[in-house]
Scaffold this active site. Structure first.
Site, PDB file in Angstrom:
ATOM      1  N   LYS A  13       0.845  -1.082  -0.165  1.00  0.00           N
ATOM      2  CA  LYS A  13      -0.013   0.039   0.127  1.00  0.00           C
ATOM      3  C   LYS A  13       0.789   1.367  -0.172  1.00  0.00           C
ATOM      4  O   LYS A  13       0.648   1.976  -0.671  1.00  0.00           O
ATOM      5  CB  LYS A  13      -1.046  -0.035   1.164  1.00  0.00           C
ATOM      6  CG  LYS A  13      -1.781  -1.068   1.127  1.00  0.00           C
ATOM      7  CD  LYS A  13      -2.656  -1.193   2.564  1.00  0.00           C
ATOM      8  CE  LYS A  13      -2.057  -1.082   3.981  1.00  0.00           C
ATOM      9  NZ  LYS A  13      -1.233  -2.216   3.992  1.00  0.00           N
ATOM     10  N   ARG A  88      -9.989   1.145   8.532  1.00  0.00           N
ATOM     11  CA  ARG A  88      -9.729  -0.221   8.784  1.00  0.00           C
ATOM     12  C   ARG A  88     -10.899  -0.753   9.741  1.00  0.00           C
ATOM     13  O   ARG A  88     -10.615  -2.059  10.160  1.00  0.00           O
ATOM     14  CB  ARG A  88      -8.344  -0.284   9.928  1.00  0.00           C
ATOM     15  CG  ARG A  88      -7.137  -0.592   9.248  1.00  0.00           C
ATOM     16  CD  ARG A  88      -6.106  -0.503   9.970  1.00  0.00           C
ATOM     17  NE  ARG A  88      -4.781  -1.055  10.074  1.00  0.00           N
ATOM     18  CZ  ARG A  88      -3.762  -0.829   9.364  1.00  0.00           C
ATOM     19  NH1 ARG A  88      -3.735   0.364   8.673  1.00  0.00           N
ATOM     20  NH2 ARG A  88      -2.733  -1.608   9.260  1.00  0.00           N
ATOM     21  N   ARG A 127      11.792  -6.037   5.132  1.00  0.00           N
ATOM     22  CA  ARG A 127      11.679  -4.334   4.913  1.00  0.00           C
ATOM     23  C   ARG A 127      12.736  -3.629   5.688  1.00  0.00           C
ATOM     24  O   ARG A 127      12.778  -4.024   7.114  1.00  0.00           O
ATOM     25  CB  ARG A 127       9.996  -4.076   5.369  1.00  0.00           C
ATOM     26  CG  ARG A 127      10.168  -2.468   5.322  1.00  0.00           C
ATOM     27  CD  ARG A 127       8.691  -2.177   5.210  1.00  0.00           C
ATOM     28  NE  ARG A 127       7.823  -2.590   6.398  1.00  0.00           N
ATOM     29  CZ  ARG A 127       6.411  -2.394   6.546  1.00  0.00           C
ATOM     30  NH1 ARG A 127       5.970  -1.658   5.382  1.00  0.00           N
ATOM     31  NH2 ARG A 127       5.995  -2.951   7.365  1.00  0.00           N
ATOM     32  N   ARG A 160      11.476  -2.233  11.126  1.00  0.00           N
ATOM     33  CA  ARG A 160      10.060  -1.685  11.776  1.00  0.00           C
ATOM     34  C   ARG A 160      10.075  -2.516  13.172  1.00  0.00           C
ATOM     35  O   ARG A 160       9.820  -3.695  12.833  1.00  0.00           O
ATOM     36  CB  ARG A 160       8.871  -1.447  10.879  1.00  0.00           C
ATOM     37  CG  ARG A 160       8.306  -0.086  10.810  1.00  0.00           C
ATOM     38  CD  ARG A 160       7.418  -0.182  10.010  1.00  0.00           C
ATOM     39  NE  ARG A 160       6.054  -0.611  10.075  1.00  0.00           N
ATOM     40  CZ  ARG A 160       4.948  -0.525   9.288  1.00  0.00           C
ATOM     41  NH1 ARG A 160       4.916   0.178   8.233  1.00  0.00           N
ATOM     42  NH2 ARG A 160       3.993  -1.036   9.654  1.00  0.00           N
ATOM     43  N   ARG A 171      -0.933  -9.112  13.028  1.00  0.00           N
ATOM     44  CA  ARG A 171      -1.228  -7.993  12.143  1.00  0.00           C
ATOM     45  C   ARG A 171      -2.325  -8.687  11.057  1.00  0.00           C
ATOM     46  O   ARG A 171      -3.221  -8.038  10.670  1.00  0.00           O
ATOM     47  CB  ARG A 171      -0.313  -7.086  11.480  1.00  0.00           C
ATOM     48  CG  ARG A 171       0.250  -6.439  12.644  1.00  0.00           C
ATOM     49  CD  ARG A 171       1.667  -5.855  12.242  1.00  0.00           C
ATOM     50  NE  ARG A 171       1.702  -5.111  10.953  1.00  0.00           N
ATOM     51  CZ  ARG A 171       2.777  -4.922  10.349  1.00  0.00           C
ATOM     52  NH1 ARG A 171       4.022  -5.334  10.782  1.00  0.00           N
ATOM     53  NH2 ARG A 171       3.042  -4.335   8.880  1.00  0.00           N
TER      54      ARG A 171
HETATM   55  P1  AP5 Z   1       4.830  -1.496   1.802  1.00  0.00           P
HETATM   56  O1  AP5 Z   1       4.857  -0.864   0.546  1.00  0.00           O
HETATM   57  O2  AP5 Z   1       5.487  -0.768   2.923  1.00  0.00           O
HETATM   58  O3  AP5 Z   1       3.592  -2.406   2.373  1.00  0.00           O
HETATM   59  P2  AP5 Z   1       2.197  -1.620   3.249  1.00  0.00           P
HETATM   60  O4  AP5 Z   1       1.034  -2.426   2.585  1.00  0.00           O
HETATM   61  O5  AP5 Z   1       2.431  -0.313   3.080  1.00  0.00           O
HETATM   62  O6  AP5 Z   1       2.609  -2.512   4.427  1.00  0.00           O
HETATM   63  P3  AP5 Z   1       2.635  -2.061   5.876  1.00  0.00           P
HETATM   64  O7  AP5 Z   1       3.395  -3.084   6.813  1.00  0.00           O
HETATM   65  O8  AP5 Z   1       3.178  -0.464   6.108  1.00  0.00           O
HETATM   66  O9  AP5 Z   1       0.983  -1.915   6.048  1.00  0.00           O
HETATM   67  P4  AP5 Z   1       0.110  -2.084   7.440  1.00  0.00           P
HETATM   68  O10 AP5 Z   1      -1.036  -1.869   6.971  1.00  0.00           O
HETATM   69  O11 AP5 Z   1       0.375  -3.213   8.406  1.00  0.00           O
HETATM   70  O12 AP5 Z   1       1.071  -0.983   8.371  1.00  0.00           O
HETATM   71  P5  AP5 Z   1       0.481   0.520   8.879  1.00  0.00           P
HETATM   72  O13 AP5 Z   1       1.680   1.276   8.765  1.00  0.00           O
HETATM   73  O14 AP5 Z   1      -0.567   0.874   8.161  1.00  0.00           O
HETATM   74  O15 AP5 Z   1       5.847  -2.833   1.420  1.00  0.00           O
HETATM   75  C1  AP5 Z   1       6.472  -3.664   2.230  1.00  0.00           C
HETATM   76  C2  AP5 Z   1       7.683  -4.286   1.880  1.00  0.00           C
HETATM   77  O16 AP5 Z   1       7.551  -4.803   0.612  1.00  0.00           O
HETATM   78  C3  AP5 Z   1       8.564  -3.292   1.621  1.00  0.00           C
HETATM   79  O17 AP5 Z   1       9.943  -3.718   1.917  1.00  0.00           O
HETATM   80  C4  AP5 Z   1       8.419  -3.049  -0.058  1.00  0.00           C
HETATM   81  O18 AP5 Z   1       9.836  -2.741  -0.546  1.00  0.00           O
HETATM   82  C5  AP5 Z   1       8.211  -4.363  -0.388  1.00  0.00           C
HETATM   83  N1  AP5 Z   1       7.408  -4.507  -1.729  1.00  0.00           N
HETATM   84  C6  AP5 Z   1       6.250  -3.666  -2.062  1.00  0.00           C
HETATM   85  N2  AP5 Z   1       5.749  -3.744  -3.095  1.00  0.00           N
HETATM   86  C7  AP5 Z   1       6.465  -5.205  -3.555  1.00  0.00           C
HETATM   87  C8  AP5 Z   1       6.299  -5.778  -4.806  1.00  0.00           C
HETATM   88  N3  AP5 Z   1       5.562  -5.555  -5.537  1.00  0.00           N
HETATM   89  N4  AP5 Z   1       7.482  -6.750  -5.018  1.00  0.00           N
HETATM   90  C9  AP5 Z   1       8.285  -7.057  -4.041  1.00  0.00           C
HETATM   91  N5  AP5 Z   1       8.498  -6.330  -2.712  1.00  0.00           N
HETATM   92  C10 AP5 Z   1       7.606  -5.319  -2.526  1.00  0.00           C
HETATM   93  O19 AP5 Z   1       0.010   0.216  10.203  1.00  0.00           O
HETATM   94  C11 AP5 Z   1       0.874  -0.098  11.319  1.00  0.00           C
HETATM   95  C12 AP5 Z   1       0.106  -0.065  12.670  1.00  0.00           C
HETATM   96  O20 AP5 Z   1      -0.389   1.189  12.974  1.00  0.00           O
HETATM   97  C13 AP5 Z   1      -1.072  -0.924  12.524  1.00  0.00           C
HETATM   98  O21 AP5 Z   1      -0.815  -2.365  13.027  1.00  0.00           O
HETATM   99  C14 AP5 Z   1      -1.982  -0.203  13.854  1.00  0.00           C
HETATM  100  O22 AP5 Z   1      -1.403  -0.837  15.042  1.00  0.00           O
HETATM  101  C15 AP5 Z   1      -1.775   1.217  13.428  1.00  0.00           C
HETATM  102  N6  AP5 Z   1      -2.758   1.852  12.634  1.00  0.00           N
HETATM  103  C16 AP5 Z   1      -2.557   2.375  11.299  1.00  0.00           C
HETATM  104  N7  AP5 Z   1      -3.355   2.620  10.614  1.00  0.00           N
HETATM  105  C17 AP5 Z   1      -4.545   2.341  11.563  1.00  0.00           C
HETATM  106  C18 AP5 Z   1      -5.929   2.611  11.565  1.00  0.00           C
HETATM  107  N8  AP5 Z   1      -6.807   3.311  10.371  1.00  0.00           N
HETATM  108  N9  AP5 Z   1      -6.758   2.261  12.426  1.00  0.00           N
HETATM  109  C19 AP5 Z   1      -6.192   1.570  13.658  1.00  0.00           C
HETATM  110  N10 AP5 Z   1      -4.889   1.518  13.708  1.00  0.00           N
HETATM  111  C20 AP5 Z   1      -4.151   1.833  12.729  1.00  0.00           C
END
Ligand code: AP5
Length: 222
Positions: A13, A88, A127, A160, A171
Site C-alpha cells: 500500500k 480499518r 523491509r 520496523r 497483524r
Molecule cells: P509496503 O509498501 O511498505 O507495504 P504496506 O502495505 O504499506 O505495509 P505496511 O506494513 O506498512 O502496512 P500495514 O497496514 O500493516 O501498516 P501501517 O503502517 O498502516 O511494502 C512492504 C515491503 O514489501 C517493503 O519492503 C517494500 O519494498 C516491499 N514491496 C512492496 N511491493 C512489492 C512488490 N510488488 N514486490 C516485492 N516487494 C515489494 O499500520 C501499522 C500499525 O499502525 C497497525 O498495525 C496499527 O496498530 C496502526 N494503525 C495504522 N492505521 C490504523 C487505522 N486506520 N486504525 C487503527 N490502527 C491503525
C-alpha cells in the site's frame, strides 16, 4: 479523486500509494505513517498509540479519526486523497463517508491489493526503512547499494518494530477479523471495489492500479 488503497500488511500500500499520489497529484493519507511520526516526536497521541502498534492491534478509532480529519482539512487534500491503511474498521469507514459527504465528496474507488500470506511474511521480514528520510527498501526485492545504508541520504536503515514474525502474524489476523469486513460496506453502498494482484513487480502493480482508476473515471464520465 478519493481512493482507498486497501490490503493486508505488506501488500504494498505504501509503495503503490506513493507512486499513485505522484501520478494523480494528490496527497497520500497514511494513518500508519502519521502514527509513526507522532511516536517519533513523542507526542501524547504517539504515546497512546505505541502499545497498540507494538502488539499489532488497532489504535482506537477516535485517535485515528482526529488525525484523518486534520489531514483532510489541509489545502493539499482539496483535490482528493489516497487513503492508505485507512479505514480499518466499519466505524472508520462510516466516519470517512460522513467527512467526505460534508465536503461534497465521495469515495471514487476502493483498490484492493491481494498478496498471499507467505509472500507478506517474507516482504515484511525484509523491509528496511531509512531513519533519516523514511525511504523504504527490501533486502530481498529492492536492496540498497550498500547494506543498511540509504542510497538517497546515507541514513541508517532499520527494521520496523512491528515487523517481527509474531507481530506480523497478529497483524494479519487483525486484518482478516476487523478490516477485511469493511469491504462489504463499500460493496453494499455501490462504490467500485477493484481487486488487483499485488504479487507482481512494483511497476506492473502500479500499471494495473492506474488502469483500474482509468476504467472507473471513464464509467463516471459516460
Ligand atoms: P509496503 O509498501 O511498505 O507495504 P504496506 O502495505 O504499506 O505495509 P505496511 O506494513 O506498512 O502496512 P500495514 O497496514 O500493516 O501498516 P501501517 O503502517 O498502516 O511494502 C512492504 C515491503 O514489501 C517493503 O519492503 C517494500 O519494498 C516491499 N514491496 C512492496 N511491493 C512489492 C512488490 N510488488 N514486490 C516485492 N516487494 C515489494 O499500520 C501499522 C500499525 O499502525 C497497525 O498495525 C496499527 O496498530 C496502526 N494503525 C495504522 N492505521 C490504523 C487505522 N486506520 N486504525 C487503527 N490502527 C491503525
Amino acid at each position: 479523486m478519493n481512493v482507498i488503497l486497501f490490503g493486508p500488511p505488506g501488500a504494498g500500500k505504501g509503495t503503490q500509494g506513493a507512486l499513485l499520489a505522484e501520478r494523480l497529484g494528490i496527497p497520500r493519507i497514511a494513518t500508519g505513517d502519521l502514527l509513526r511520526e507522532a511516536l517519533r516526536q513523542g507526542t501524547p497521541l504517539g504515546q497512546q498509540a505505541r502499545t497498540y502498534m507494538e502488539a499489532g492491534e488497532l489504535v482506537p478509532d477516535d485517535v485515528i479519526l482526529g488525525m484523518v480529519r486534520e489531514a483532510l482539512d489541509s489545502e493539499a487534500a482539496r483535490g482528493g486523497a489516497i487513503f492508505d491503511g485507512f479505514p480499518r474498521t466499519l466505524a472508520q469507514a462510516e466516519a470517512l463517508d460522513d467527512l467526505l459527504r460534508a465536503m461534497g465528496r465521495d469515495i471514487d474507488a476502493v483498490l484492493v491489493l491481494e498478496v498471499p500470506d507467505d509472500v507478506i511474511v517474507k516482504r515484511l521480514s525484509g523491509r528496511r526503512t531509512c531513519s533519516g528520510c523514511s525511504a523504504v527498501y527490501n533486502i530481498y526485492y529492492d536492496p540498497p547499494r550498500t547494506a543498511d545504508v540509504c542510497d538517497r541520504c546515507g541514513g541508517v536503515l532499520v527494521a520496523r518494530a512491528d515487523d517481527n514474525e509474531e507481530t506480523v502474524r497478529r497483524r494479519l489476523e487483525v486484518f482478516r477479523e476487523q478490516t477485511e469486513p469493511v469491504l462489504a460496506h463499500y460493496q453494499r453502498t455501490g462504490r467500485p471495489v477493484i481487486r488487483v494482484p499485488g504479487d507482481r513487480p512494483v511497476p506492473e502493480v502500479q500499471d494495473a492500479l492506474a488502469n483500474a482508476l482509468d476504467a472507473v473515471s471513464r464509467k463516471t464520465v459516460a
